[in-house]
Design a protein around this motif. Structure first.
Motif, short mmCIF file in Angstrom:
data_model
loop_
_atom_site.label_atom_id
_atom_site.label_comp_id
_atom_site.label_asym_id
_atom_site.label_seq_id
_atom_site.Cartn_x
_atom_site.Cartn_y
_atom_site.Cartn_z
N ALA A 268 -13.03 17.74 18.76
CA ALA A 268 -12.26 17.60 17.76
C ALA A 268 -12.52 15.81 17.22
CB ALA A 268 -10.87 17.79 18.46
N PRO A 269 -12.20 15.80 15.89
CA PRO A 269 -12.45 14.72 14.91
C PRO A 269 -11.58 13.13 15.69
CG PRO A 269 -12.06 16.32 13.21
CD PRO A 269 -12.22 16.86 14.67
N GLY A 270 -12.51 12.52 16.17
CA GLY A 270 -12.08 11.50 16.77
C GLY A 270 -11.83 11.52 18.20
N LYS A 271 -12.46 12.48 18.56
CA LYS A 271 -11.76 12.38 19.89
C LYS A 271 -13.06 12.64 20.72
CE LYS A 271 -6.74 14.23 20.02
NZ LYS A 271 -6.60 15.67 20.28
N ASP A 272 -13.10 12.40 21.98
CA ASP A 272 -14.49 12.52 22.94
C ASP A 272 -14.63 14.27 23.24
OD1 ASP A 272 -12.92 10.19 24.92
OD2 ASP A 272 -14.17 10.26 23.22
N LEU A 273 -15.86 14.52 23.44
CA LEU A 273 -16.31 15.59 23.79
C LEU A 273 -15.32 16.27 25.16
CD1 LEU A 273 -18.52 17.39 23.26
CD2 LEU A 273 -19.66 16.64 25.36
#
Length: 126
Positions: free
Chosen positions: A40-45
């Motif tokens: 997700a945008p701005g989040k880790d895999l």
């Protein structure tokens, strides 16, 4: 060379369903565990799910367990992910990935995978 091509993403309302597919080529597909991950945008895999080479064993991340099904067709070299009861927090780019080793996966560690698709966007919004 190894190639993974995802399809099936799109915009869906909360509570809806979506089926993602991944077409694989260039390696002995039936010999490797395969996985879906998302970012997700701005989040880790985030690891979503893994399926064994023969398709008899599956594993799911906590965030999606009970809402997704992973399957594969080794005759067609395809990997699918059925998403249901979708939530806005499921919004992400979804990737299929080939394990570096035959029985790898089950993790968000990038070095566990040696081939990735281009990703397909899933957006859950009303």
């Amino acid at each position: 060379q190894v190639q993974l091509v995802e399809s099936g993403g799109g915009l869906v309302q909360p509570g809806g369903s979506l089926r993602l597919s991944c077409a694989a080529s260039g390696f002995p597909f039936s010999s490797y565990q395969m996985s879906w991950l998302r970012q997700a945008p701005g989040k880790d895999l985030e690891w979503v799910s893994t399926i064994s080479p023969g398709g008899t064993s599956t594993w799911f991340g906590e965030a999606v367990e009970g809402r997704v099904t992973i399957s594969r067709d080794n005759a067609k070299n395809t990997l699918d992910l059925q998403l249901s009861s979708l939530k806005p927090e499921d919004t992400a780019v979804y990737y299929c990935a080939k394990s570096r080793t035959r029985f790898g996966g089950n993790t968000a560690r990038r070095d566990e995978y040696d081939a990735w698709g281009q990703g397909t966007q899933v957006t859950v919004s009303s």
